[in-house]
Design a protein around this motif. Structure first.
Motif, short mmCIF file in Angstrom:
data_model
loop_
_atom_site.label_atom_id
_atom_site.label_comp_id
_atom_site.label_asym_id
_atom_site.label_seq_id
_atom_site.Cartn_x
_atom_site.Cartn_y
_atom_site.Cartn_z
N ASP A 197 -13.21 -4.41 -2.38
CA ASP A 197 -13.87 -3.63 -1.29
C ASP A 197 -13.23 -3.88 0.11
OD1 ASP A 197 -15.69 -2.83 -3.24
OD2 ASP A 197 -17.10 -4.33 -2.76
N ASN A 198 -12.52 -4.88 0.08
CA ASN A 198 -11.83 -5.43 1.49
C ASN A 198 -13.06 -5.56 2.71
OD1 ASN A 198 -9.61 -6.11 2.68
ND2 ASN A 198 -9.35 -4.20 3.76
N ASP A 199 -14.08 -6.36 1.99
CA ASP A 199 -15.38 -6.29 3.22
C ASP A 199 -15.70 -7.78 3.52
OD1 ASP A 199 -16.09 -7.40 0.72
OD2 ASP A 199 -17.92 -6.37 0.64
N ILE A 200 -14.73 -8.70 3.56
CA ILE A 200 -14.97 -9.97 3.73
C ILE A 200 -14.28 -10.20 5.30
CG2 ILE A 200 -14.61 -12.34 3.22
CD1 ILE A 200 -16.08 -10.96 1.08
N PRO A 201 -15.09 -10.68 6.24
CA PRO A 201 -14.48 -11.01 7.50
C PRO A 201 -13.55 -12.19 7.39
CG PRO A 201 -17.09 -10.63 7.43
CD PRO A 201 -16.64 -10.85 6.21
N GLY A 202 -12.66 -12.31 8.23
CA GLY A 202 -11.90 -13.35 8.38
C GLY A 202 -10.50 -13.22 7.69
N THR A 203 -10.27 -12.12 7.04
CA THR A 203 -9.14 -11.98 6.50
C THR A 203 -8.70 -10.29 6.61
OG1 THR A 203 -7.92 -12.00 4.37
CG2 THR A 203 -10.13 -11.52 4.14
N ASP A 204 -7.51 -10.11 6.73
CA ASP A 204 -6.98 -8.55 7.00
C ASP A 204 -7.06 -7.87 5.74
OD1 ASP A 204 -6.59 -9.19 9.58
OD2 ASP A 204 -4.30 -9.34 9.35
N PHE A 205 -6.76 -8.87 4.61
CA PHE A 205 -6.98 -8.07 3.23
C PHE A 205 -7.41 -8.98 2.05
CE2 PHE A 205 -3.28 -6.21 5.42
CZ PHE A 205 -3.50 -4.87 5.29
N THR A 206 -8.31 -8.47 1.28
CA THR A 206 -8.60 -9.34 0.11
C THR A 206 -8.07 -8.77 -1.16
OG1 THR A 206 -10.16 -7.51 -0.61
CG2 THR A 206 -11.28 -9.26 1.01
N VAL A 207 -7.83 -9.83 -2.02
CA VAL A 207 -7.03 -9.67 -3.25
C VAL A 207 -7.64 -8.60 -4.02
CG1 VAL A 207 -6.41 -10.84 -5.35
CG2 VAL A 207 -6.38 -12.21 -3.22
N GLY A 208 -6.98 -7.46 -4.42
CA GLY A 208 -7.36 -6.54 -5.16
C GLY A 208 -7.44 -5.25 -4.42
N PHE A 209 -7.65 -5.43 -3.06
CA PHE A 209 -7.60 -4.09 -2.51
C PHE A 209 -6.59 -3.10 -2.44
CE2 PHE A 209 -7.07 -1.95 1.98
CZ PHE A 209 -7.90 -1.07 1.57
N ASP A 210 -5.44 -3.70 -2.35
CA ASP A 210 -4.21 -2.90 -2.19
C ASP A 210 -4.07 -2.19 -3.58
OD1 ASP A 210 -1.45 -2.21 -0.98
OD2 ASP A 210 -0.85 -2.95 -2.85
N THR A 211 -4.34 -2.89 -4.73
CA THR A 211 -4.06 -2.24 -6.05
C THR A 211 -5.10 -1.18 -5.95
OG1 THR A 211 -3.41 -4.42 -6.94
CG2 THR A 211 -3.97 -2.68 -8.44
N ALA A 212 -6.41 -1.41 -5.78
CA ALA A 212 -7.35 -0.46 -6.04
C ALA A 212 -6.84 0.94 -5.09
CB ALA A 212 -8.68 -1.09 -5.63
N LEU A 213 -6.55 0.61 -3.90
CA LEU A 213 -6.07 1.67 -2.95
C LEU A 213 -4.88 2.57 -3.82
CD1 LEU A 213 -5.79 2.93 -0.15
CD2 LEU A 213 -4.35 0.98 0.46
N ASN A 214 -4.09 1.92 -4.29
CA ASN A 214 -2.77 2.81 -4.72
C ASN A 214 -3.62 3.67 -6.08
OD1 ASN A 214 -0.13 2.29 -3.66
ND2 ASN A 214 -1.17 0.23 -3.36
N THR A 215 -4.59 2.93 -6.90
CA THR A 215 -5.02 3.53 -8.02
C THR A 215 -5.79 4.91 -7.57
OG1 THR A 215 -5.43 1.46 -9.35
CG2 THR A 215 -6.86 3.41 -9.70
N VAL A 216 -6.66 4.54 -6.45
CA VAL A 216 -7.25 5.85 -5.94
C VAL A 216 -6.25 7.01 -5.42
CG1 VAL A 216 -8.82 6.66 -3.80
CG2 VAL A 216 -9.29 4.36 -5.08
N ILE A 217 -5.10 6.48 -4.43
CA ILE A 217 -4.29 7.43 -4.12
C ILE A 217 -3.65 8.23 -5.31
CG2 ILE A 217 -1.92 7.86 -3.11
CD1 ILE A 217 -2.79 5.19 -1.15
N ASN A 218 -3.25 7.37 -6.35
CA ASN A 218 -2.65 8.25 -7.55
C ASN A 218 -3.67 9.05 -8.22
OD1 ASN A 218 -2.11 7.93 -10.85
ND2 ASN A 218 -0.47 7.73 -9.62
N ALA A 219 -4.96 9.12 -8.26
CA ALA A 219 -5.79 9.85 -8.87
C ALA A 219 -6.13 11.08 -7.81
CB ALA A 219 -7.40 9.06 -8.91
N ILE A 220 -6.31 10.59 -6.46
CA ILE A 220 -6.23 11.98 -5.53
C ILE A 220 -5.10 12.82 -5.58
CG2 ILE A 220 -6.61 12.62 -3.01
CD1 ILE A 220 -8.10 9.98 -2.67
#
Length: 319
Positions: free
Chosen positions: A127-150
């Motif tokens: 979800d990348n919804d944690i304050p205090g960090t630019d990215f959370t572990v897993g966001f980038d992979t999920a993002l690429n999965t969504v992009i591939n699907a779209i």
């Protein structure tokens, strides 16, 4: 400190396994024993704890999910449950704990720290919804999965000359929808952080149709609306025929991206460093490509902020 534990909790995310691997190997490098706690806080209360060796985390860096499994645990919310959990840790001589998960997992980590048990959090959530960090572990992979699907859905949208509405995960955060919508050239992106008038969405669809556009992509964050509701409103107000795709849990799976593997490795190793240094109640994060740490309680009292410049850019490029 001679013995530490590691657990994963809440929703799984790609990169949890590399984070576990980093915790185990960094700790062993420094002469510590490491214990894996299976099935999150539930396994902690039930004593489902096993010592991990170097080979225990071999061949997992490329695997999605979590080798330690994950589970929700209502019992841990009670004082009695937490007392039992700490008892299980003490019985094994475990002196510190790394918790990999989202904000719910971190609330458990705060409780352990308040009751005297040193705990460090590693943010693992798509979800990348944690304050205090630019990215959370897993966001980038999920993002690429969504992009591939779209990308695949766009082929069908083009062939059938229809608007397609795609619902993505993110809980109450719109990062996954915003980033994927921008990356895939979506005509509209509907997120919880910004009120979107359905009339504006329809106007963009109609303007595109007038200039000869044959298809459109609308990305909807689950925390804002359901894709089905958006489709129904477009049908009622504009009599447009649309198609809906809910991507669902496919977004959580798959081999972690190179970015997530490196991020997880850096964060997991830093968590061990913090425990060795005597820190407790901290969360590891990344800001401006530097690994940082914050007080978990401070993180949990702040609101996640979405990138307003990205919202504006997506609007400007979707005309």
């Amino acid at each position: 400190m001679k013995r530490i534990g590691v657990l994963t909790s809440g929703g799984d995310s790609p990169g949890m396994n590399p984070a576990i691997r980093a915790v185990v190997r960094k700790a062993i490098y420094h002469g510590l024993e490491v214990y894996g706690i299976y099935q999150g806080y539930t396994g902690l209360i039930n004593g489902n704890i096993k010592r991990l060796e170097l080979g225990s985390v071999g061949d997992i860096i490329h695997r999605g999910g979590t080798m330690l499994y994950s589970a929700r645990c209502e019992a841990f919310k009670t004082e009695e449950g937490r007392k039992k959990a700490i008892e299980e840790l003490n019985n094994r001589g475990i002196e510190g704990l790394v918790v990999i998960g989202g904000d719910g997992s971190f609330r458990g980590a705060v409780k352990l720290t308040e009751e005297g048990f040193p705990t460090i959090g590693v943010p693992g959530t798509i979800d990348n919804d944690i304050p205090g960090t630019d990215f959370t572990v897993g966001f980038d992979t999920a993002l690429n999965t969504v992009i591939n699907a779209i990308d695949k859905i766009r082929d069908t949208a083009t062939s059938h000359e229809r608007p397609f509405i795609i619902e993505v995960m993110g809980r109450d955060a719109g990062d996954l929808a915003l980033w994927s919508g921008l990356a895939d050239g979506a005509e509209s992106i509907i997120i919880p952080e910004k009120t979107e008038d359905i009339d504006d969405v329809i106007e963009r669809l109609e303007n595109g149709h007038k200039r000869g556009k044959k298809h459109s992509i609308i990305v909807v964050a689950e925390g804002a609306h359901s894709a089905a509701d958006v489709a129904q409103q477009i049908k009622e107000k504009a009599d447009m025929d649309t198609r809906v795709t809910v991507l669902g849990h496919i977004q959580r799976g798959g081999s972690p991206s190179g970015f997530d593997r490196v991020l997880a490795s850096r964060m997991g190793a830093k968590a061990v460093d913090l425990l060795i240094a005597g820190e407790k109640g901290k969360m590891v994060g990344i800001q401006n490509n530097q690994i940082v740490h914050h007080d978990i309680l401070d993180v949990l009292t702040k609101k996640h902020d979405i990138d307003q410049e990205l919202i504006q850019l997506a609007k400007e490029l979707s005309i």
